[in-house]
Design a protein around this motif. Structure first.
Motif, PDB file in Angstrom:
ATOM      1  N   HIS A  80       0.909  -1.324   0.037  1.00 20.98           N
ATOM      2  CA  HIS A  80      -0.002   0.012   0.069  1.00 20.98           C
ATOM      3  C   HIS A  80       1.083   1.162  -0.018  1.00 20.98           C
ATOM      4  O   HIS A  80       1.703   1.485   1.011  1.00 20.98           O
ATOM      5  CB  HIS A  80      -1.098   0.024   1.142  1.00 20.98           C
ATOM      6  CG  HIS A  80      -2.078  -0.965   1.087  1.00 20.98           C
ATOM      7  ND1 HIS A  80      -3.444  -0.523   1.424  1.00 20.98           N
ATOM      8  CD2 HIS A  80      -2.071  -2.400   1.021  1.00 20.98           C
ATOM      9  CE1 HIS A  80      -4.183  -1.734   1.264  1.00 20.98           C
ATOM     10  NE2 HIS A  80      -3.190  -2.583   1.095  1.00 20.98           N
ATOM     11  N   VAL A  81       0.817   2.181  -0.890  1.00 15.54           N
ATOM     12  CA  VAL A  81       1.501   3.378  -1.046  1.00 15.54           C
ATOM     13  C   VAL A  81       0.539   4.469  -1.189  1.00 15.54           C
ATOM     14  O   VAL A  81      -0.480   4.554  -2.111  1.00 15.54           O
ATOM     15  CB  VAL A  81       2.508   3.323  -2.162  1.00 15.54           C
ATOM     16  CG1 VAL A  81       3.179   4.648  -2.194  1.00 15.54           C
ATOM     17  CG2 VAL A  81       3.689   2.068  -2.279  1.00 15.54           C
ATOM     18  N   ARG A  82       0.807   5.435  -0.444  1.00 14.98           N
ATOM     19  CA  ARG A  82      -0.035   6.813  -0.572  1.00 14.98           C
ATOM     20  C   ARG A  82       0.774   7.787  -1.359  1.00 14.98           C
ATOM     21  O   ARG A  82       1.635   8.291  -0.917  1.00 14.98           O
ATOM     22  CB  ARG A  82      -0.481   7.196   0.720  1.00 14.98           C
ATOM     23  CG  ARG A  82      -1.221   8.538   0.820  1.00 14.98           C
ATOM     24  CD  ARG A  82      -1.964   8.786   2.141  1.00 14.98           C
ATOM     25  NE  ARG A  82      -3.237   7.694   2.231  1.00 14.98           N
ATOM     26  CZ  ARG A  82      -3.806   7.528   3.328  1.00 14.98           C
ATOM     27  NH1 ARG A  82      -3.691   8.330   4.474  1.00 14.98           N
ATOM     28  NH2 ARG A  82      -4.936   6.707   3.326  1.00 14.98           N
ATOM     29  N   MET A  83       0.163   8.133  -2.565  1.00 15.81           N
ATOM     30  CA  MET A  83       0.865   8.966  -3.315  1.00 15.81           C
ATOM     31  C   MET A  83       0.234  10.517  -3.297  1.00 15.81           C
ATOM     32  O   MET A  83      -0.908  10.568  -3.825  1.00 15.81           O
ATOM     33  CB  MET A  83       0.797   8.675  -4.758  1.00 15.81           C
ATOM     34  CG  MET A  83       1.418   7.306  -5.162  1.00 15.81           C
ATOM     35  SD  MET A  83       2.942   7.026  -5.310  1.00 15.81           S
ATOM     36  CE  MET A  83       2.940   7.692  -7.061  1.00 15.81           C
ATOM     37  N   PRO A  84       0.951  11.641  -2.920  1.00 15.85           N
ATOM     38  CA  PRO A  84       0.228  12.760  -2.871  1.00 15.85           C
ATOM     39  C   PRO A  84       0.059  13.338  -4.199  1.00 15.85           C
ATOM     40  O   PRO A  84       1.008  13.446  -5.201  1.00 15.85           O
ATOM     41  CB  PRO A  84       1.176  13.800  -2.060  1.00 15.85           C
ATOM     42  CG  PRO A  84       2.302  12.872  -1.850  1.00 15.85           C
ATOM     43  CD  PRO A  84       2.218  11.436  -2.351  1.00 15.85           C
ATOM     44  N   LEU A  85      -0.988  13.951  -4.657  1.00  9.26           N
ATOM     45  CA  LEU A  85      -1.349  14.412  -5.832  1.00  9.26           C
ATOM     46  C   LEU A  85      -0.554  16.087  -6.100  1.00  9.26           C
ATOM     47  O   LEU A  85      -0.644  16.577  -4.977  1.00  9.26           O
ATOM     48  CB  LEU A  85      -2.796  14.747  -6.338  1.00  9.26           C
ATOM     49  CG  LEU A  85      -3.459  13.292  -6.250  1.00  9.26           C
ATOM     50  CD1 LEU A  85      -5.158  13.508  -6.462  1.00  9.26           C
ATOM     51  CD2 LEU A  85      -2.871  12.436  -7.164  1.00  9.26           C
ATOM     52  N   VAL A  86      -0.095  16.372  -7.159  1.00 12.36           N
ATOM     53  CA  VAL A  86       0.434  17.656  -7.291  1.00 12.36           C
ATOM     54  C   VAL A  86      -0.777  18.728  -6.856  1.00 12.36           C
ATOM     55  O   VAL A  86      -0.384  19.841  -6.849  1.00 12.36           O
ATOM     56  CB  VAL A  86       1.054  17.839  -8.495  1.00 12.36           C
ATOM     57  CG1 VAL A  86       2.354  17.017  -8.906  1.00 12.36           C
ATOM     58  CG2 VAL A  86       0.013  17.533  -9.955  1.00 12.36           C
ATOM     59  N   ALA A  87      -1.948  18.291  -7.142  1.00 10.81           N
ATOM     60  CA  ALA A  87      -3.076  19.471  -7.061  1.00 10.81           C
ATOM     61  C   ALA A  87      -4.270  18.612  -6.697  1.00 10.81           C
ATOM     62  O   ALA A  87      -4.528  17.314  -7.265  1.00 10.81           O
ATOM     63  CB  ALA A  87      -3.077  20.210  -8.455  1.00 10.81           C
ATOM     64  N   PRO A  88      -5.439  19.326  -6.057  1.00 11.36           N
ATOM     65  CA  PRO A  88      -6.512  18.647  -5.755  1.00 11.36           C
ATOM     66  C   PRO A  88      -7.102  18.019  -6.939  1.00 11.36           C
ATOM     67  O   PRO A  88      -7.116  18.824  -8.076  1.00 11.36           O
ATOM     68  CB  PRO A  88      -7.599  19.337  -4.993  1.00 11.36           C
ATOM     69  CG  PRO A  88      -6.258  20.384  -4.136  1.00 11.36           C
ATOM     70  CD  PRO A  88      -4.953  20.592  -5.143  1.00 11.36           C
ATOM     71  N   PHE A  89      -7.821  16.947  -7.362  1.00  7.63           N
ATOM     72  CA  PHE A  89      -8.676  16.262  -8.479  1.00  7.63           C
ATOM     73  C   PHE A  89      -9.959  16.060  -8.146  1.00  7.63           C
ATOM     74  O   PHE A  89     -10.277  15.504  -7.149  1.00  7.63           O
ATOM     75  CB  PHE A  89      -7.659  15.150  -8.864  1.00  7.63           C
ATOM     76  CG  PHE A  89      -8.206  14.657 -10.192  1.00  7.63           C
ATOM     77  CD1 PHE A  89      -8.638  13.407 -10.254  1.00  7.63           C
ATOM     78  CD2 PHE A  89      -8.456  15.492 -11.443  1.00  7.63           C
ATOM     79  CE1 PHE A  89      -9.151  12.757 -11.501  1.00  7.63           C
ATOM     80  CE2 PHE A  89      -8.781  14.941 -12.528  1.00  7.63           C
ATOM     81  CZ  PHE A  89      -9.164  13.624 -12.807  1.00  7.63           C
ATOM     82  N   ARG A  90     -10.766  17.029  -8.702  1.00  7.04           N
ATOM     83  CA  ARG A  90     -11.984  16.922  -8.270  1.00  7.04           C
ATOM     84  C   ARG A  90     -13.146  16.303  -9.761  1.00  7.04           C
ATOM     85  O   ARG A  90     -12.873  16.902 -10.502  1.00  7.04           O
ATOM     86  CB  ARG A  90     -12.944  18.410  -8.171  1.00  7.04           C
ATOM     87  CG  ARG A  90     -14.242  18.454  -7.492  1.00  7.04           C
ATOM     88  CD  ARG A  90     -14.830  19.810  -7.206  1.00  7.04           C
ATOM     89  NE  ARG A  90     -16.206  19.773  -7.504  1.00  7.04           N
ATOM     90  CZ  ARG A  90     -16.866  21.030  -7.549  1.00  7.04           C
ATOM     91  NH1 ARG A  90     -16.034  22.176  -7.320  1.00  7.04           N
ATOM     92  NH2 ARG A  90     -18.036  21.017  -7.666  1.00  7.04           N
ATOM     93  N   THR A  91     -13.902  15.375  -9.226  1.00  5.03           N
ATOM     94  CA  THR A  91     -14.720  14.554 -10.229  1.00  5.03           C
ATOM     95  C   THR A  91     -16.003  14.869  -9.693  1.00  5.03           C
ATOM     96  O   THR A  91     -16.205  15.364  -8.602  1.00  5.03           O
ATOM     97  CB  THR A  91     -14.233  13.161 -10.305  1.00  5.03           C
ATOM     98  OG1 THR A  91     -14.769  12.648  -9.251  1.00  5.03           O
ATOM     99  CG2 THR A  91     -12.843  12.955 -10.785  1.00  5.03           C
ATOM    100  N   SER A  92     -16.981  14.290 -10.376  1.00  4.98           N
ATOM    101  CA  SER A  92     -18.414  14.350 -10.094  1.00  4.98           C
ATOM    102  C   SER A  92     -18.606  13.460  -8.600  1.00  4.98           C
ATOM    103  O   SER A  92     -19.730  13.535  -7.970  1.00  4.98           O
ATOM    104  CB  SER A  92     -19.347  13.974 -11.105  1.00  4.98           C
ATOM    105  OG  SER A  92     -19.164  12.711 -11.425  1.00  4.98           O
ATOM    106  N   PHE A  93     -17.706  12.528  -8.340  1.00  4.76           N
ATOM    107  CA  PHE A  93     -17.738  11.879  -7.159  1.00  4.76           C
ATOM    108  C   PHE A  93     -16.873  12.157  -5.861  1.00  4.76           C
ATOM    109  O   PHE A  93     -16.676  11.569  -5.021  1.00  4.76           O
ATOM    110  CB  PHE A  93     -17.824  10.465  -7.312  1.00  4.76           C
ATOM    111  CG  PHE A  93     -16.701   9.728  -8.145  1.00  4.76           C
ATOM    112  CD1 PHE A  93     -15.196   9.658  -7.744  1.00  4.76           C
ATOM    113  CD2 PHE A  93     -16.803   9.577  -9.535  1.00  4.76           C
ATOM    114  CE1 PHE A  93     -14.126   9.319  -8.262  1.00  4.76           C
ATOM    115  CE2 PHE A  93     -15.530   9.088 -10.457  1.00  4.76           C
ATOM    116  CZ  PHE A  93     -14.286   9.096  -9.736  1.00  4.76           C
ATOM    117  N   GLY A  94     -16.328  13.321  -6.107  1.00  5.47           N
ATOM    118  CA  GLY A  94     -15.483  13.965  -4.978  1.00  5.47           C
ATOM    119  C   GLY A  94     -14.071  14.468  -5.366  1.00  5.47           C
ATOM    120  O   GLY A  94     -13.903  14.653  -6.557  1.00  5.47           O
ATOM    121  N   THR A  95     -13.565  14.947  -4.409  1.00  7.58           N
ATOM    122  CA  THR A  95     -12.010  15.615  -4.768  1.00  7.58           C
ATOM    123  C   THR A  95     -11.063  14.852  -4.100  1.00  7.58           C
ATOM    124  O   THR A  95     -11.261  14.203  -2.698  1.00  7.58           O
ATOM    125  CB  THR A  95     -12.137  17.084  -4.168  1.00  7.58           C
ATOM    126  OG1 THR A  95     -13.445  17.743  -4.749  1.00  7.58           O
ATOM    127  CG2 THR A  95     -10.802  17.763  -4.293  1.00  7.58           C
TER     128      THR A  95
END
Ligand SMILES: O=C(O)CCC(=O)N[C@@H](C(=O)O)c1ccccc1
Length: 368
Positions: free
Chosen positions: A10-25
């Motif tokens: 299990h690896v947690r990868m931080p995103l370079v910026a928040p990514f928002r879709t119709s089912f959440g951010t």
């Protein structure tokens, strides 16, 4: 081959910026990596399930549990294992396509590394590089969206996909068209956020010459998509609805879609993905490679898949830096709007040495 061990990471990868879709951010991507060990070679797979069951019913905790308790032991019992044997060996267990896909990819990678054969050639690739699209999330303002799109266009992406939802659809598309012109390849992705009753509203997208509208209705609503297709001009592409070659042919036959987004994880693996590609080609239906914010492991496999002849539309095969500051593998770098297809044996990439399992998220059903 004989499977002698499997490691789940299990690896947690931080995103370079928040990514928002119709089912959440999302601000990070939980990743489940799988390493398969055989006497001949090791292989890597990546499970595309998210931490929560928001895109589909699968999620990392369930995938970890079903792999640990059922799928890996089932393969451990197979004396002469190869990638073609994985599907039949796991067919007794229902669903969990993303978990199965990760395991099959790891076995396929090990088999091909042992034989010195690249995945792309194994799948039937006809190109040595693929044109890349990029997925742009829902933003806080039109201005923010236009700045983001300008950055991706400047980076060389050949197609822009905009996430949409009720309240964020016609205006963002109009703004992008007005700013970047009619020559920009542009499509939208609704992730099931609309209903058939929204048909008249969705027809307001027709003047913008979109390549497609992706999955406007519920995953299981093929008839609704077929009805919608008669009410709007923008071609309908299905994503979540397409879980196998059989459902792809059903959707096409019902008139529910004119284009198919193929995601190997969603359909149970790259071998089924190839079968969907072949079926769509037989029906004259173009396909493109969808993305699930994969690390370089899954990205390498997606780029190989996207090099098959029927992948005539740019996919969500973005460069590593679209989502990650540091990838788990050597980064995929965009060159003239394309990514090079890996040429090494198997996936042609592997995790960088220092990829150590960080403290795993406390997921229900997680076993260390
Ligand atoms: O480029 C990528 O890897 C992401 C492409 C993308 O937008 N994926 C969407 C989708 O619905 O297709 C998604 C995002 C988050 C989680 C699941 C799916």
């Amino acid at each position: 081959m004989k499977l002698t061990g499997v490691e789940l990471r299990h690896v947690r990868m931080p995103l370079v910026a928040p990514f928002r879709t119709s089912f959440g951010t999302s601000t990070s991507r939980d990743v489940l990596l799988l390493r398969a060990v055989t006497a001949e070679a090791e292989g890597w797979g990546e499970c595309v399930a998210m931490a929560d069951p928001l895109y589909s019913s699968e999620y990392i905790g369930a995938a970890t549990d079903v792999l640990t308790r059922f799928l890996v032991p089932a393969l451990g019992a197979v004396e002469h294992l190869d990638a073609n044997a994985v599907g039949p060996a796991l067919s007794g267990y229902k669903g969990h396509r993303m978990a199965k896909a990760a395991l099959e990819l790891a076995i396929l990678d090990a088999e091909l590394r042992a034989a010195g054969r690249p995945l792309a050639r194994e799948l039937g690739a006809v190109r040595d590089r693929v044109p890349c699209g990029v997925s742009v999330g829902i933003m806080g303002s039109i201005g923010e969206l236009l700045d983001a799109v300008a950055g991706y266009v400047a980076a060389g992406y050949v197609r822009i996909k905009l996430k949409i939802e009720p309240g964020w659809d016609v205006e963002p598309v109009r703004a992008v068209r007005e700013r970047f012109g009619d020559g920009l390849l542009l499509q939208v992705d609704a992730n099931t956020a609309y209903a058939l009753a929204d048909a008249r509203h969705l027809s307001r997208l027709d003047p913008f010459d979109l390549l497609l509208i992706e999955q406007p209705l519920d995953e299981d609503d093929l008839l609704g998509h077929a009805a919608l297709a008669r009410l709007i001009r923008t071609p309908i592409c299905l994503d979540e609805s397409i879980t196998s070659a059989r459902t792809a042919v059903a959707a096409i036959t019902l008139g529910a879609c004119e284009i198919v987004n193929i995601k190997a994880g969603r359909v149970g693996g790259y071998l089924e993905a190839r079968r969907i590609h072949d079926a769509c080609m037989a029906h004259g239906v173009p396909v493109w490679c969808g993305g699930m914010l994969e690390t370089g492991i899954g990205r390498a496999a997606n780029v190989a898949l996207a090099a098959l002849p029927g992948f005539t539309l740019p996919g969500d095969t973005s460069a590593s830096d679209r989502f990650y500051r540091t990838d788990l593998t050597a980064p995929f770098v965009l060159a003239d709007g394309h990514l090079a297809v890996p040429t090494g044996p198997g996936l042609g990439v592997e995790p960088l040495p220092d990829v150590s399992p960080r403290s795993p998220p406390k997921l229900p059903g997680y076993r260390s």
